[in-house]
Motif scaffolding. Sequence first.
Motif, PDB file in Angstrom:
ATOM      1  N   VAL A  16      89.975  32.464  83.395  1.00 14.50           N
ATOM      2  CA  VAL A  16      89.790  33.347  84.264  1.00 14.50           C
ATOM      3  C   VAL A  16      89.262  33.880  85.753  1.00 14.50           C
ATOM      4  O   VAL A  16      88.169  32.762  85.339  1.00 14.50           O
ATOM      5  N   THR A  17      89.609  33.689  86.988  1.00 11.94           N
ATOM      6  CA  THR A  17      89.210  33.934  87.692  1.00 11.94           C
ATOM      7  C   THR A  17      89.196  35.365  88.539  1.00 11.94           C
ATOM      8  O   THR A  17      90.097  35.737  87.875  1.00 11.94           O
ATOM      9  N   PHE A  18      88.196  35.205  88.826  1.00 14.54           N
ATOM     10  CA  PHE A  18      87.875  37.665  89.386  1.00 14.54           C
ATOM     11  C   PHE A  18      87.781  36.524  90.886  1.00 14.54           C
ATOM     12  O   PHE A  18      86.230  36.237  91.281  1.00 14.54           O
ATOM     13  N   TYR A  28      92.736  39.316  89.555  1.00 21.45           N
ATOM     14  CA  TYR A  28      92.296  38.713  88.638  1.00 21.45           C
ATOM     15  C   TYR A  28      93.125  37.907  88.184  1.00 21.45           C
ATOM     16  O   TYR A  28      94.269  38.392  88.157  1.00 21.45           O
ATOM     17  N   THR A  29      93.100  36.981  87.738  1.00 21.33           N
ATOM     18  CA  THR A  29      94.508  36.146  87.994  1.00 21.33           C
ATOM     19  C   THR A  29      94.018  34.964  86.581  1.00 21.33           C
ATOM     20  O   THR A  29      92.620  33.959  86.928  1.00 21.33           O
ATOM     21  N   PRO A  34      99.720  36.845  83.921  1.00 23.42           N
ATOM     22  CA  PRO A  34     100.001  38.349  84.743  1.00 23.42           C
ATOM     23  C   PRO A  34      98.487  38.746  85.055  1.00 23.42           C
ATOM     24  O   PRO A  34      97.781  38.770  84.818  1.00 23.42           O
ATOM     25  N   ASN A  35      98.913  38.791  86.871  1.00 24.27           N
ATOM     26  CA  ASN A  35      97.501  39.270  87.266  1.00 24.27           C
ATOM     27  C   ASN A  35      97.227  40.452  87.421  1.00 24.27           C
ATOM     28  O   ASN A  35      98.544  41.364  87.321  1.00 24.27           O
ATOM     29  N   ALA A 223      95.087  34.198  93.892  1.00 25.44           N
ATOM     30  CA  ALA A 223      95.469  34.744  95.190  1.00 25.44           C
ATOM     31  C   ALA A 223      95.774  33.776  96.453  1.00 25.44           C
ATOM     32  O   ALA A 223      95.000  33.031  96.346  1.00 25.44           O
ATOM     33  N   LEU A 224      95.693  33.945  96.920  1.00 30.07           N
ATOM     34  CA  LEU A 224      96.226  33.626  98.355  1.00 30.07           C
ATOM     35  C   LEU A 224      95.558  33.703  99.832  1.00 30.07           C
ATOM     36  O   LEU A 224      95.197  35.339  99.657  1.00 30.07           O
TER      37      LEU A 224
END
Length: 317
Positions: A16-18, A28-29, A34-35, A223-224
Amino acid sequence: MAKAFASAADLEEKTVTFAELGSGVYAYTAEGDPNTGVVVGDDGVLVADTQATPVMAQDVIRRVREVTDKPFHHVLLTHYHAVRVLGASAYGAPNVIASRNTMEMVAERGQQDYDSEVGRFPRLFQSVESIPGLTWPTLGFDERLTLYMGRDRVVEIMHVGKGHTQGDTIAWLPKEKILFSGDLVEYGATPYCGDSHLTDWPQTLEKLKELGPEKLVPGRGDALMTKADCLDAIEGTKAYVTALFQTVKGCVDKGMSLKETWDHTYPELEKKYHNWVIFEHCMPFNVSRAYDEAKGHVRPQIWTAERDKEMWANLND
């Protein structure tokens, strides 16, 4: 050997990345799962998409609590699929926001969708018994709803067109130029098209381009953080759904059966998209829906747990 059904064999936990997109705005990815989006206002927090179960949502809540102690005021459903909305009760937010078209989907097919998706994504429905029932919106809108979450925090909630579902909703922060797209846009992940409106989807994506997002949280994928990457994600999603529908429509125009269409379409799209997350999972559902739409069935059929498995077996025979 027969392919495992949908994502039944996907049991590996993801990292997980926040990520912070701007002051008080987070993504939250989890490597193509699913984000969830988070926007912190002066007095409260908005969560865009909730994870699949209240237990799964606790990890989002834990990370939010590391950056703010403000209460959750709003839960936004970017659309209605169980894997994104059934964790909503964990946040205790008084406002559950959805478009009128999304509300219609809950009423028409919410329970069937619940039963169907639990079978497709066992890993993502951790502690499924913690789900109290369907997630029902408490605040609806037709095209636009503006949230003033502080003097300097405006969030535009918009239904700009059909695509992934009939009710797709985005959250747009005009000052920051940050877009939460839901599954209208994916990045390095295969769009799920089982409930889609494929002839509408490319035009809806053009409307997202017109906003000029400089940061974007897709439905799946990282996230971009640059305008160029946002455009790449939008164009990549558009290219996939266009190729899918055009290929399937060509088969339908030749009078091919669904199985013949599958046998032709799968290898065509595999050439370019096989490395995208959940490609194997999505393709049978996507070809089936594209086939229906190409034959004039504008409204997607309701997927049930039984229909899922029957279709999977027929196409993967």
